[in-house]
Design a protein around this motif. Structure first.
Motif, short mmCIF file in Angstrom:
data_model
loop_
_atom_site.label_atom_id
_atom_site.label_comp_id
_atom_site.label_asym_id
_atom_site.label_seq_id
_atom_site.Cartn_x
_atom_site.Cartn_y
_atom_site.Cartn_z
N GLU A 581 0.83 -1.21 0.00
CA GLU A 581 0.00 0.00 0.00
C GLU A 581 0.87 1.26 0.00
O GLU A 581 0.58 2.23 -0.71
N ILE A 582 1.95 1.23 0.80
CA ILE A 582 2.85 2.39 0.82
C ILE A 582 3.52 2.55 -0.54
O ILE A 582 3.73 3.67 -1.03
N ALA A 583 3.85 1.40 -1.18
CA ALA A 583 4.47 1.44 -2.50
C ALA A 583 3.55 2.11 -3.52
O ALA A 583 4.01 2.91 -4.36
N LEU A 584 2.26 1.82 -3.47
CA LEU A 584 1.31 2.44 -4.39
C LEU A 584 1.26 3.95 -4.19
O LEU A 584 1.19 4.73 -5.15
N GLU A 585 1.30 4.38 -2.91
CA GLU A 585 1.28 5.82 -2.61
C GLU A 585 2.53 6.51 -3.17
O GLU A 585 2.46 7.58 -3.77
N LYS A 586 3.70 5.89 -2.97
CA LYS A 586 4.95 6.49 -3.43
C LYS A 586 5.01 6.54 -4.96
O LYS A 586 5.48 7.53 -5.55
N CYS A 587 4.52 5.48 -5.62
CA CYS A 587 4.55 5.46 -7.08
C CYS A 587 3.57 6.46 -7.69
O CYS A 587 3.76 6.94 -8.82
N SER A 588 2.50 6.77 -6.98
CA SER A 588 1.55 7.77 -7.48
C SER A 588 2.11 9.18 -7.33
O SER A 588 1.66 10.11 -8.01
N ALA A 589 3.13 9.33 -6.45
CA ALA A 589 3.70 10.66 -6.21
C ALA A 589 5.01 10.88 -6.96
O ALA A 589 5.45 12.02 -7.14
N LYS A 590 5.68 9.80 -7.40
CA LYS A 590 6.99 9.93 -8.04
C LYS A 590 7.15 8.89 -9.13
O LYS A 590 6.69 7.76 -9.00
N ALA A 591 7.82 9.25 -10.21
CA ALA A 591 8.04 8.31 -11.33
C ALA A 591 9.34 7.54 -11.09
O ALA A 591 10.42 8.14 -11.06
N TYR A 592 9.23 6.23 -10.93
CA TYR A 592 10.41 5.39 -10.67
C TYR A 592 10.78 4.63 -11.94
O TYR A 592 9.92 4.16 -12.69
N ASP A 593 12.11 4.49 -12.14
CA ASP A 593 12.61 3.73 -13.28
C ASP A 593 12.75 2.24 -12.94
O ASP A 593 12.71 1.40 -13.84
N LEU A 594 12.89 1.95 -11.67
CA LEU A 594 13.13 0.56 -11.24
C LEU A 594 12.50 0.34 -9.87
O LEU A 594 12.70 1.16 -8.96
N VAL A 595 11.72 -0.73 -9.75
CA VAL A 595 11.10 -1.10 -8.47
C VAL A 595 11.56 -2.51 -8.11
O VAL A 595 11.33 -3.46 -8.87
N PHE A 596 12.24 -2.64 -6.97
CA PHE A 596 12.56 -3.96 -6.42
C PHE A 596 11.41 -4.37 -5.50
O PHE A 596 11.12 -3.66 -4.53
N MET A 597 10.76 -5.50 -5.81
CA MET A 597 9.52 -5.88 -5.13
C MET A 597 9.69 -7.20 -4.36
O MET A 597 9.92 -8.25 -4.96
N ASP A 598 9.61 -7.12 -3.04
CA ASP A 598 9.61 -8.35 -2.23
C ASP A 598 8.30 -9.11 -2.49
O ASP A 598 7.24 -8.50 -2.67
N SER A 599 8.38 -10.43 -2.51
CA SER A 599 7.19 -11.23 -2.85
C SER A 599 6.21 -11.33 -1.69
O SER A 599 5.00 -11.18 -1.85
N ILE A 600 6.73 -11.61 -0.50
CA ILE A 600 5.86 -11.87 0.66
C ILE A 600 5.99 -10.71 1.64
O ILE A 600 7.06 -10.48 2.22
N MET A 601 4.87 -9.98 1.83
CA MET A 601 4.85 -8.83 2.74
C MET A 601 3.49 -8.76 3.43
O MET A 601 2.50 -9.29 2.91
#
Length: 675
Positions: A581-601
């Motif tokens: 959920e925090i990741a969605l908020e940050k991506c809506s506020a800033k354009a990222y070129d690369l996202v490292f995504m943990d599978s289990i959270m």
């Protein structure tokens, strides 16, 4: 001839059937009573049904029905005894419908009783006036009725008995249960039809005791059976026994005998009982026993596996923990650096153990698959050779190589698994060789579709006994007990090598002499390919990737620190999100070129977060999503790809894979800016 003698002559004639006897009695009765019509009837509800008839009237036939009230028999049945009259027109019977319809003047009849029920009547009649009937005539007709009642009762009993026999026969057949009887005085043996079927014995033949005894699988079984018969004869106790026999046709079956005794005048005269084919039950029972043994073995292996893995993992964990603790207070930078290098080496050992366990798990579940890619065998082998030149530091051990590869060694191969085979074989040789030599020979032989790669690894180590060779490729086996305790290891390496070789359609052979060394020969076929390997832009050292906007979605604080330190080596200052959920908020506020995504959270896992990012279009079109996961199976990789991720990095993260990921993203960013 007197009435009784004539009557007896008819009913005792064994050449006549019951129907013929009844017909003869009706003819005889007509002579005795001087009448014209003789009928044996049955009463069904309110109907009078003819069963047997003797008459010149063609209208009177078996199965003819009349209203019971319109027959003289209705009076006989009401009276429940024999009745007679010789001149109906001059009596009260003259008003009866039977007289009005058929003008029958003479009648004598008696009820036929079967048990406690009245079946019908036997009666004789005539349209002519007869001589008056005497008491003897009454006795005669009652004798006819009594005999008919007895015969019908016997028929009924026989029918019930026949039905019961048929039912019993069906039950015997369904349950595969037969019956047997042995007369001890005559030695006559009886088998029911089902008993014969159980033994594949001809239906119309008669079995003998000698034949029966000859069918036992072995003399021991025969003696057990004879003892059961003897004990039953002496003790009069029922018995039951299960033994293996052969049928007449030679088929082996398991049967269960139940036996009892029959005594007369204090002497056992007969043995009898049941016999059942229990082959399926015995086989099922043995299967369940075997499954139970296998389950118990699996539980034992699981316990041993956990104990073994726990022990093996604690050693490098102890090294990592101890060396890091010592480094905290260490002032000398050289010692601190040595401690850290040893801690990293322990971490590599621990990672190797984890990978072995994962490979074994995949093999056990038949989930181990290959990923063939264009591979230069020469490069793959030379990399392993260079590695082991560095690893073999014992001056008493020489590392000798003999590489003979053809010029065209570009093949379709899973290079990771091939490397695993080579390194496991060499590591095994290195572990058990303290002096002498380790030799690696690699040779390729051209085939019609590609090459046959022959790998020979030999050593002058401790060697193996025949017992050790027999269990070499079994998981967790390391030969004699002292070998495992002295040299350590999980005992999974060789079993994994064997599985990998066989998956590649190859074969592995082993020769070994205790105290003199071992030799492993592997032969694997590969198809050649014309595809050339593009030169990889390998990043052997850190480079500047500061132009990338990077978001790390990771809930574990330690892993966040690790990724932060790694990325700083490439001048990347990253942002962090502890859940989806925090990741969605940050991506809506800033354009990222690369996202490292943990599978289990917690809150929102990596797969769900990735799907939401793509559906809501919260990332630039050139952006990459890279999974960070400890799950390395093909199914997990496929799930990440299906969710929309571009790549997968397995934990623990290495600098080389991370550098390659950053390099690819930089290239994507350059291409995007050009557009």
């Amino acid at each position: 001839m007197s009435f009784l003698r004539q009557f007896h002559s008819i009913v005792s004639d064994q050449t006549l059937s019951t129907d013929q006897k009844i017909q003869s009695l009706l003819v005889f009765g007509l002579e005795v009573f001087s009448l014209e019509i003789a009928i044996v009837s049955k009463v069904v509800d309110s109907s009078y049904v003819i069963l047997y008839v003797e008459s010149d009237n063609p209208d009177l036939t078996p199965k003819c029905r009349f209203d019971l009230g319109n027959t003289y028999c209705t009076h006989t049945l009401k009276a429940d005894k024999a009745l007679c009259f010789h001149h109906a027109g001059d009596s009260v019977i003259s008003t009866h419908p039977c007289y009005s319809n058929f003008q029958l003047e003479s009648y004598i009849g008696a009820p036929i009783r079967v048990g406690n029920e009245t079946l019908g009547t036997v009666n004789f009649s005539s349209p002519k006036i007869s001589e008056p009937f005497t008491l003897e005539h009454i006795d005669y007709v009652e004798l006819f009725a009594q005999w008919l009642g007895s015969e019908f009762a016997r028929r009924k009993a026989e029918a019930v008995l026949h039905d019961n026999y048929k039912t019993l026969e069906k039950m015997e057949k369904v349950a595969s249960i037969g019956s047997w009887r042995l007369d001890l005085e005559t030695q006559h043996l009886f088998w029911s039809d089902q008993a014969k079927r159980i033994h594949d014995f001809p239906d119309h033949d008669t079995p003998t005791l000698d034949l029966w005894l000859s069918l036992f699988e072995c003399d021991d079984y025969k003696q057990q059976f004879l003892r059961s018969l003897s004990d039953a004869e002496l003790t009069a106790k029922p018995w039951e026994i299960e033994l293996k026999v052969k049928t007449v046709t030679g088929k082996c079956i398991w049967v269960s005998w139940h036996g009892e005794t029959q005594y007369a005048d204090g002497k056992c005269t007969c043995l009898f009982g049941s016999i059942q084919d229990i082959t399926q039950s015995v086989e099922l029972r043995e299967t369940l026993k075997e499954q139970r043994r296998e389950a118990e073995m699996l539980l034992d292996e699981r316990s041993y596996f956990l104990s073994k893995i726990s022990h093996e993992m604690r050693t490098p964990l102890n090294g990592i923990s101890g060396l890091l603790i010592n480094s905290l207070d260490e002032i000398n930078p050289e010692i601190r650096m040595e401690n850290l290098q040893l801690a990293l080496r322990s971490a590599d050992i621990l990672l190797g153990l984890v990978n072995e366990v994962l490979d074994f798990s995949k093999i056990s579940q038949e989930g181990l698959t290959l990923t063939p890619q264009p591979t230069d065998i020469s490069i793959a082998v030379s990399d392993v050779v260079e590695l082991y030149k560095q690893l073999i530091k014992n001056p008493k051990v020489k590392f000798e190589t003999n590489i003979k590869l053809s010029s065209n060694c570009m093949v379709l191969c899973d290079s990771v698994r091939l490397n695993q085979i080579l390194t496991n074989l060499l590591s095994n040789a290195l572990k058990f060789t303290t002096q002498g030599a380790i030799q690696l020979s690699v040779e390729s032989v051209d085939t019609h579709s590609g090459i046959m790669l022959h790998i020979l690894v030999s050593d002058t180590g401790i060697g193996m006994s025949q017992n050790s060779l027999n269990t070499l490729f079994q998981p967790f086996k390391q030969g004699e007990k002292e070998v495992g305790s002295q040299y350590g290891g999980t005992g999974l390496g060789m079993s994994i090598v064997k599985e990998l070789v066989e998956i590649m359609n190859g074969r592995i052979e082993v020769k070994s002499t205790l105290g003199k060394g071992s030799q492993f020969k592997v032969s694997i076929p590969f198809d050649t390919t014309s595809v050339q390997i593009a030169e990889a832009s390998r990043q052997d050292s850190a480079f500047d990737a500061s132009k990338l906007n990077v978001l790390v979605v990771e809930d574990n604080e330690i892993n966040q620190k690790v990724m932060e330190a790694y990325l700083l080596k490439f001048n990347v200052t990253s942002d962090f999100a502890s859940n989806g959920e925090i990741a969605l908020e940050k991506c809506s506020a800033k354009a990222y070129d690369l996202v490292f995504m943990d599978s289990i959270m917690p809150v929102m896992d990596g797969l769900t977060t990735t799907k939401n990012l793509l559906q809501q279009k919260l990332l630039p079109s050139h952006a990459h999503i890279v999974a960070l996961t400890g799950n390395t199976s093909e199914e997990d990789r496929a799930a990440c790809e299906l969710a929309g991720m571009n790549d997968v990095l397995s934990k623990p993260i290495g600098l080389m894979p991370l550098a390659e990921t950053l390099s690819n993203c930089l290239e994507n960013l350059r291409e995007h800016n050009k557009v």
